[in-house]
Design an enzyme around this catalytic site. Structure first.
Site, PDB file in Angstrom:
ATOM      1  N   HIS A 269      -5.699   2.836   0.979  1.00  0.00           N
ATOM      2  CA  HIS A 269      -4.966   3.990   1.519  1.00  0.00           C
ATOM      3  C   HIS A 269      -5.693   4.681   2.678  1.00  0.00           C
ATOM      4  O   HIS A 269      -5.111   5.000   3.705  1.00  0.00           O
ATOM      5  CB  HIS A 269      -4.721   5.034   0.430  1.00  0.00           C
ATOM      6  CG  HIS A 269      -4.128   4.480  -0.827  1.00  0.00           C
ATOM      7  ND1 HIS A 269      -3.246   3.430  -0.828  1.00  0.00           N
ATOM      8  CD2 HIS A 269      -4.286   4.824  -2.126  1.00  0.00           C
ATOM      9  CE1 HIS A 269      -2.877   3.160  -2.083  1.00  0.00           C
ATOM     10  NE2 HIS A 269      -3.499   3.996  -2.892  1.00  0.00           N
TER      11      HIS A 269
ATOM     12  N   ASP B 142       0.910  -1.140   0.000  1.00  0.00           N
ATOM     13  CA  ASP B 142       0.000   0.000   0.000  1.00  0.00           C
ATOM     14  C   ASP B 142       0.948   1.187   0.000  1.00  0.00           C
ATOM     15  O   ASP B 142       1.574   1.480   1.023  1.00  0.00           O
ATOM     16  CB  ASP B 142      -0.882   0.005   1.248  1.00  0.00           C
ATOM     17  CG  ASP B 142      -1.879   1.146   1.193  1.00  0.00           C
ATOM     18  OD1 ASP B 142      -1.450   2.275   0.889  1.00  0.00           O
ATOM     19  OD2 ASP B 142      -3.067   0.920   1.447  1.00  0.00           O
ATOM     20  N   HIS B 143       1.082   1.847  -1.152  1.00  0.00           N
ATOM     21  CA  HIS B 143       2.197   2.799  -1.240  1.00  0.00           C
ATOM     22  C   HIS B 143       2.046   3.968  -0.270  1.00  0.00           C
ATOM     23  O   HIS B 143       3.021   4.653   0.036  1.00  0.00           O
ATOM     24  CB  HIS B 143       2.424   3.269  -2.690  1.00  0.00           C
ATOM     25  CG  HIS B 143       1.493   4.343  -3.157  1.00  0.00           C
ATOM     26  ND1 HIS B 143       0.248   4.083  -3.665  1.00  0.00           N
ATOM     27  CD2 HIS B 143       1.625   5.688  -3.200  1.00  0.00           C
ATOM     28  CE1 HIS B 143      -0.333   5.217  -4.007  1.00  0.00           C
ATOM     29  NE2 HIS B 143       0.484   6.210  -3.731  1.00  0.00           N
TER      30      HIS B 143
END
Ligand code: BG6
Length: 511
Positions: free
Chosen positions: A263, A200-201
């Protein structure tokens, strides 16, 4: 194979975590000619090399379906870095990094491809005189994740004597709870959980990690961090861009799956979790999972009262006329995919019960901003004269994830003069000025952490499923309501319908 390509460039204000040694590693990127690889992964590798943060021996293997020679892949990789790197590349570093890459072409289910990858890995081991760790990065369309996982298992690439083997899986991790469970089962039939790094950047963003620093490295917030002092929380992930050329993906996803399930729920869990006993993978993720499980999945009847969706109509963004979502290239006629989603959630535990947590995200809103705003309760009694203290507002702590990364706290202060007049002012900390350095891209941190085997900033299997558990009922309920969806003008604050979610006198913050 490259050896450490540069001298690190030390910045005394930046912590030197990245200079901890990383075991020699071969990185295999599936989907190596795709958008993500070009825009993010290859530039991230360059910047790690630039910082001297890559392992002393590092090797790269690319795979995709298109035919290409090693040399052509090398050229493509260097071009991608030149185009997308956050810093202008030094040609010497760039050439050294990609001096000896391998490219294996072929489709993801073809065992010949995996034979080619094995040969390349063995060759790199031989040159190094040791068995390098293996890191497989799945940067492909999600439908290929199970295909690649199965093939890695079938071709006995998931284990290697004398080395660590890790797999990095991009988002989206399934399209529903059922799919996520199925994918987890597939992945865990081939790999052990500690080998798996679900990306999950957002977790790689400095400012997202700073949520934990702010909460757990400062004593002043903890006494206030609960239902007695906090009135409401608003988490916003607004974007001014539209869907661009991504209609194929986006129309099957929508805002809820694209940003909220991952996010935004990550931001929420970091904000609401209990202090972990250590900043390590399991203690941190244990606490996040507890928060997610304390958010009750809504029933179909509850959904309309706690979730709003909409689509962008035509409008004007930054002086440019832009089309409606339904007129974007590749969007099916009459699509009911939402480009905006807002939710009101509640964390049912002692710390948070009764505190509304509002989430909203959308494409084509007024500007790009990602922030968490924590509004405190008003003072119990206002001793100042009402006409001079009209502007006094409850304190708001805003954690800005992007842009203008930082933290601000609004407080009431006396206006200089002979009267006791008060107005809100901001106390502010900005990353740019406090640390005088550019933050690394999220992917730099995440790639190096995965190579190191540190999963703290990655999503665990139970966490992904807990996230879907919250989102699934909303997706289900929406799928039974026919379109068309409410529209909001591009470049606006979003649909007025979102106001229906607000309790008492809560207001959405200006985007
Ligand atoms: C991605 C979504 O995960 O995040 C995109 O798929 C979105 O639709 C992007 O634009 C936003 O990321 P960032 O880092 O620009 O906030």
């Amino acid at each position: 194979m490259t050896t450490a390509p540069t001298q690190p460039e030390p910045n005394p204000l930046v912590e030197g975590l990245e200079r901890l040694p990383v075991h020699p590693t071969s990185l295999v990127i599936f989907g190596a000619t795709g958008d993500l690889a070009k825009r993010k992964l290859l530039p991230a590798l360059y910047n790690l090399a630039h910082e001297g943060a890559l392992p002393e021996r590092f090797a790269l293997v690319g795979n995709a379906r298109s035919e290409m020679s090693d040399e052509e892949f090398r050229e493509m990789a260097m071009e991608s870095v030149r185009e997308f790197s956050r810093r202008a590349p030094r040609e010497k570093v760039l050439e050294k990094l990609f001096s000896d890459v391998r490219y294996v072409s072929g489709s993801f289910d073809d065992d010949v491809v995996y034979g080619g990858i094995r040969d390349a890995l063995s060759e790199f081991d031989e040159i190094a005189g040791l068995t390098l760790n293996r890191c497989f990065y799945l940067s492909t369309a999600p439908m290929f994740f199970p295909v690649i996982i199965d093939a890695l298992g079938r071709n006995t690439l998931a284990r290697e004597a004398g080395a660590e083997v890790r797999v990095i899986i991009e988002k989206p991790f399934g399209r529903s709870l059922a799919e996520a469970r199925e994918l987890n089962a597939r992945v865990l039939s081939v790999f052990q959980e500690q080998q798996v790094f679900r990306i999950d950047h957002y977790l790689g963003k400095e400012t997202v990690q700073n949520v934990l620093a702010l909460r757990f490295a400062n004593n002043m917030f903890e006494p206030l961090w609960n239902r007695n002092y906090i009135d409401n929380v608003q988490i916003t992930a607004a974007e001014d861009i539209g869907i661009g050329t991504r209609a194929g993906y986006y129309d099957t996803a929508g805002a809820l799956r694209d940003l909220v399930q991952n996010h935004m729920l990550q931001l929420l869990s970091l904000l609401c979790m209990e202090p972990p006993v250590a900043f390590e993978a399991d203690p941190v993720r244990d606490e996040k999972v507890k928060v997610l499980r304390a958010i009750r999945a809504p029933t179909a009847e509850e959904v309309p009262g706690m979730a709003v969706r909409a689509q962008y109509g035509p409008g004007n963004v930054a002086g440019q006329d832009v089309p409606a979502y339904l007129d974007e290239q590749g969007v099916p006629e009459g699509s009911t995919t939402e480009t905006y989603a807002a939710l009101r959630l509640e964390v049912h535990n002692w710390r948070w019960a009764g505190v509304p947590i509002y989430l909203r995200t959308g494409k084509r809103l007024a500007r790009k901003v990602t922030e968490i705003a924590v509004t405190l309760k008003p003072v119990p009694h206002m001793a100042f004269q009402s006409e001079t203290s009209m502007d006094i507002k409850p304190n708001v702590l805003v954690l800005t994830v992007q842009p203008n990364e930082g933290v601000s706290l609004s407080i009431g202060a006396k206006i200089p003069g002979t009267r006791m007049a008060i107005r809100p002012v901001n106390m502010e900390f900005l990353y740019g000025t406090a640390f005088l350095s550019e933050s690394p891209e999220a992917y730099e941190r995440l790639i190096i952490d995965a190579m190191r085997g540190d999963a703290t900033l990655f999503t665990r299997n139970d966490e992904v499923e807990a996230q879907w558990n919250i989102i699934d009922p909303v997706i289900q309920a929406w799928s039974h309501i026919p379109g068309p969806l409410p529209q909001y003008p591009s470049g606006s604050q979003g649909p007025p319908e979102a106001d229906q979610l607000l309790l008492d006198d809560d207001r959405w913050r200006m985007i």
